[in-house]
Motif scaffolding. Structure first.
Motif, PDB file in Angstrom:
ATOM      1  N   ALA A 374     -28.634 -12.717   5.050  1.00  0.00           N
ATOM      2  CA  ALA A 374     -28.543 -11.748   3.939  1.00  0.00           C
ATOM      3  C   ALA A 374     -27.145 -10.844   4.128  1.00  0.00           C
ATOM      4  CB  ALA A 374     -29.664 -10.712   3.677  1.00  0.00           C
ATOM      5  N   THR A 375     -26.122 -11.094   3.202  1.00  0.00           N
ATOM      6  CA  THR A 375     -25.216 -10.605   3.294  1.00  0.00           C
ATOM      7  C   THR A 375     -24.411 -10.081   1.803  1.00  0.00           C
ATOM      8  OG1 THR A 375     -22.736 -11.014   3.917  1.00  0.00           O
ATOM      9  CG2 THR A 375     -23.695 -12.659   3.269  1.00  0.00           C
ATOM     10  N   THR A 376     -23.660  -9.054   1.913  1.00  0.00           N
ATOM     11  CA  THR A 376     -23.112  -8.442   0.686  1.00  0.00           C
ATOM     12  C   THR A 376     -21.519  -8.836   0.685  1.00  0.00           C
ATOM     13  OG1 THR A 376     -22.546  -6.146   1.764  1.00  0.00           O
ATOM     14  CG2 THR A 376     -24.526  -6.397   0.430  1.00  0.00           C
ATOM     15  N   GLY A 377     -21.361  -9.577   1.975  1.00  0.00           N
ATOM     16  CA  GLY A 377     -19.649  -9.959   2.028  1.00  0.00           C
ATOM     17  C   GLY A 377     -19.110  -9.439   3.379  1.00  0.00           C
ATOM     18  N   GLY A 378     -17.667  -9.918   3.397  1.00  0.00           N
ATOM     19  CA  GLY A 378     -16.980  -9.388   4.764  1.00  0.00           C
ATOM     20  C   GLY A 378     -17.252 -10.370   5.617  1.00  0.00           C
ATOM     21  N   GLY A 379     -18.281 -11.492   5.501  1.00  0.00           N
ATOM     22  CA  GLY A 379     -18.310 -12.478   6.326  1.00  0.00           C
ATOM     23  C   GLY A 379     -19.337 -11.997   7.626  1.00  0.00           C
ATOM     24  N   VAL A 380     -20.154 -11.163   7.245  1.00  0.00           N
ATOM     25  CA  VAL A 380     -21.065 -10.099   8.458  1.00  0.00           C
ATOM     26  C   VAL A 380     -22.339 -10.043   7.940  1.00  0.00           C
ATOM     27  CG1 VAL A 380     -19.181  -9.049   9.675  1.00  0.00           C
ATOM     28  CG2 VAL A 380     -20.441  -7.919   7.794  1.00  0.00           C
ATOM     29  N   VAL A 381     -23.446 -10.124   9.004  1.00  0.00           N
ATOM     30  CA  VAL A 381     -24.824  -9.980   8.497  1.00  0.00           C
ATOM     31  C   VAL A 381     -24.786  -8.281   7.959  1.00  0.00           C
ATOM     32  CG1 VAL A 381     -27.186  -9.992   9.106  1.00  0.00           C
ATOM     33  CG2 VAL A 381     -25.512 -11.803  10.030  1.00  0.00           C
ATOM     34  N   ASN A 382     -25.118  -8.090   6.741  1.00  0.00           N
ATOM     35  CA  ASN A 382     -24.894  -6.497   6.374  1.00  0.00           C
ATOM     36  C   ASN A 382     -25.967  -6.200   5.149  1.00  0.00           C
ATOM     37  OD1 ASN A 382     -23.604  -7.736   4.375  1.00  0.00           O
ATOM     38  ND2 ASN A 382     -21.806  -6.609   4.618  1.00  0.00           N
ATOM     39  N   GLN A 383     -26.893  -6.981   5.074  1.00  0.00           N
ATOM     40  CA  GLN A 383     -27.862  -6.662   3.844  1.00  0.00           C
ATOM     41  C   GLN A 383     -29.339  -6.424   4.323  1.00  0.00           C
ATOM     42  OE1 GLN A 383     -27.848  -9.245   0.510  1.00  0.00           O
ATOM     43  NE2 GLN A 383     -27.690  -7.525  -0.923  1.00  0.00           N
ATOM     44  N   HIS A 384     -29.874  -5.446   3.618  1.00  0.00           N
ATOM     45  CA  HIS A 384     -31.411  -5.423   3.934  1.00  0.00           C
ATOM     46  C   HIS A 384     -32.026  -6.603   2.858  1.00  0.00           C
ATOM     47  CE1 HIS A 384     -35.341  -3.760   3.281  1.00  0.00           C
ATOM     48  NE2 HIS A 384     -35.011  -2.497   3.797  1.00  0.00           N
ATOM     49  N   PHE A 385     -33.026  -7.179   3.654  1.00  0.00           N
ATOM     50  CA  PHE A 385     -33.745  -8.306   3.220  1.00  0.00           C
ATOM     51  C   PHE A 385     -34.193  -8.194   1.809  1.00  0.00           C
ATOM     52  CE2 PHE A 385     -37.701 -10.500   2.283  1.00  0.00           C
ATOM     53  CZ  PHE A 385     -37.468 -11.720   2.546  1.00  0.00           C
ATOM     54  N   GLY A 386     -34.898  -7.058   1.559  1.00  0.00           N
ATOM     55  CA  GLY A 386     -35.239  -6.556   0.098  1.00  0.00           C
ATOM     56  C   GLY A 386     -34.221  -6.350  -0.748  1.00  0.00           C
ATOM     57  N   HIS A 387     -33.060  -6.272  -0.541  1.00  0.00           N
ATOM     58  CA  HIS A 387     -32.086  -5.910  -1.599  1.00  0.00           C
ATOM     59  C   HIS A 387     -31.199  -7.389  -1.806  1.00  0.00           C
ATOM     60  CE1 HIS A 387     -31.695  -1.587   0.151  1.00  0.00           C
ATOM     61  NE2 HIS A 387     -32.818  -1.948  -0.489  1.00  0.00           N
ATOM     62  N   ALA A 388     -31.553  -8.350  -1.269  1.00  0.00           N
ATOM     63  CA  ALA A 388     -30.875  -9.699  -1.274  1.00  0.00           C
ATOM     64  C   ALA A 388     -31.206 -10.300  -2.816  1.00  0.00           C
ATOM     65  CB  ALA A 388     -31.179 -10.331  -0.094  1.00  0.00           C
ATOM     66  N   ARG A 389     -30.307 -10.617  -3.437  1.00  0.00           N
ATOM     67  CA  ARG A 389     -30.378 -11.607  -4.439  1.00  0.00           C
ATOM     68  C   ARG A 389     -30.202 -12.976  -4.236  1.00  0.00           C
ATOM     69  NH1 ARG A 389     -31.183  -9.016  -9.361  1.00  0.00           N
ATOM     70  NH2 ARG A 389     -30.914  -6.846  -9.473  1.00  0.00           N
TER      71      ARG A 389
END
Length: 497
Positions: A374-389
């Motif tokens: 789950a990631t919002t970008g930047g090449g890193v792991v940085n997103q909440h599981f529940g917020h992932a599309r």
């Protein structure tokens, strides 16, 4: 154990990834063109944004998988737009987006019809942008029917990247995909239509390659129609100089109103898509991070900020593009510095992994593991599981970490520190993640944690803000050292591939 990273894009001279072997056949000047292109480079898509402008409403062919829609904000697929723009409106919108989203590097025209079936509108947009925004890369996507006659115009407007949708090289297969084409002022149907389209596509591809234009080929995977044929497509387009092949899944939900959707034609499973992509990868580099964007998409791949830049909103914006170009250059330099730091950090991790004492040789090779991120970008792991599309899927093995593809999901959690009880949505997400043994995210709630574990998928929130490939490699090492790789995954986690 030594783990290496394999990216789908990148270039040695520009510092955009480690897969120099995939690009060695290209001149340095062309390799540099993919460095900050999110659609042509898997690594770049973590850092740079793109936008499409919908200036081309007409199309010169009909595809059984296409239904162009207007003012449809809830669908994310090719051919869908909220507003069709004039060239002047499109240019104004591009300048506004580039000033407000400085990491935007690429402007593409991809519809909602075919850009080259609307040559005046398309080329006028490119002409103005090459003059007013010279720092933006220009791209066009086409079905290829009108391409050969317009190659000279494309090159004249400094368009460096062209995508051609080629679903077949056999007219008998094409007749099942295209009911008609509009050619030389006549509507032509059946096998003859497919024969003409294929000939034009191949001719246009050869002409672009001769002129040094970087060509990506898109193909829609249609089970039972062209699935057994696409490996031959990949072989042919590579032989003619295409740089990248993007095999995309058919979108065939009935609510979209396409012929295939209404007739019950199914799309491929994740496993079928990966198997076909892997089979084609023996012939050429594969694009696996495609999001099948709308014809008016704005922002990073996987997000759409088009609602922020409607015509009424950009009318109120004051844009000093000269100042914006200076700011954009600064942001791009910061991005490149960050990418370099991530490569160095990952390199140190892989050196450390290589120095570990190797396990005793086994009769069988250590099996690979799929991990969802789950990631919002930047090449890193940085997103909440529940917020992932969507989740990015990587395969880790004893020799490398490689990007496999993207799996889209419905939003499970609407925000806050806890997720709701959207059990049905969560069950769908778990089915979508079939085959994955680990999910990497920045945070996850108690309920989804338990349901994932019950499905044989291990949630992991211990690598937040770490580079994705580094986190995947570390988790794989931990699985190896703990003995988890000594046994096969649970049946529901196996992939048919």
């Amino acid at each position: 154990m030594e783990l290496k990273v394999k990216s789908q894009g990148g270039c040695a001279s520009s510092g955009c990834g480690s897969s120099t072997d995939r690009l060695a056949h290209l001149p340095e000047a062309i390799r540099a063109k993919v460095n900050n292109h999110p659609c042509f480079s898997e690594d770049a898509h973590h850092h740079y944004a793109r936008m499409h402008v919908a200036v081309a409403p007409a199309c010169n062919i009909q595809c059984h998988y296409c239904n162009r829609k207007y003012d449809c904000s809830n669908e994310s697929r090719p051919g869908v737009v909220s507003e069709v723009l004039s060239p002047d409106q499109a240019v104004k919108k591009v300048l506004a987006v580039a000033a407000n989203i400085p990491q935007m590097t690429v402007l593409g025209i991809a519809g909602p019809g075919d850009p080259l079936a609307n040559p005046e509108r398309t080329l006028e947009t490119f002409r103005q942008l090459s003059e007013k925004a010279p720092d933006i890369r220009l791209c066009v996507s086409t079905n290829g029917l009108a391409l050969p006659e317009l190659v000279d115009e494309i090159c004249k407007h400094n368009i460096e990247h062209v995508t051609i949708t080629i679903n077949c090289v056999d007219p008998d297969v094409g007749a099942k995909i295209y009911p008609w084409i509009f050619w030389n002022n006549r509507r032509i149907k059946g096998r003859k239509a497919a024969e003409i389209l294929i000939a034009q596509q191949q001719k246009g591809l050869e002409m672009l390659v001769e002129r040094g234009v970087l060509v990506k080929v898109n193909s829609v995977l249609i089970p039972g129609v062209n699935d057994a044929h696409l490996k031959e497509v990949s072989r042919v387009v590579k032989a003619k100089g295409a740089f990248l092949h993007n095999v995309m899944p058919l979108i065939a939900e009935p609510e979209h109103g396409t012929f295939y959707g209404l007739m019950g034609q199914r799309g491929p499973t994740n496993e079928e898509l990966q198997t076909l992509q892997d089979a084609c990868a023996g012939d050429m580099a594969m694009m696996r991070h495609c999001r099948q964007c709308r014809a008016d998409a704005v922002g990073m791949l996987g997000e759409d900020r088009g609602h922020e830049f409607t015509l009424d909103k950009i009318e109120t914006m004051e844009i000093d593009y000269a100042a914006a170009m200076t700011r954009r250059a600064q942001v791009h330099a910061e991005i490149e510095a960050n990418r370099a730091a991530q490569r160095q950090q990952s390199g140190e991790v892989f050196v450390s992994l290589a120095s570990l004492k190797r396990p005793a040789p086994k009769k069988t090779e250590t099996r690979p593991v799929l991990m969802a991120v789950a990631t919002t970008g930047g090449g890193v792991v940085n997103q909440h599981f529940g917020h992932a599309r969507e989740f990015l899927v990587y395969e880790a093995s004893s020799t490398d970490v490689r990007f496999i593809g993207v799996r889209k999901v419905d939003l499970y959690c609407s925000g806050g520190d806890t997720c709701g009880d959207a059990e049905t949505t969560l069950q769908k997400t778990i089915r979508t993640l079939s085959g994955c043994e680990v999910v990497l995210c920045s945070k996850i709630g108690y309920e989804p944690w338990g349901m994932l574990e019950a499905a044989g998928i291990t949630p992991n929130g211990e690598h937040a803000i770490e580079p994705i490939e580094e986190a995947v490699a570390t988790v794989y090492r931990e699985m190896l050292e703990s003995g988890r790789l000594d046994s096969a995954p649970a049946p529901e986690q196996r992939m048919s591939a």
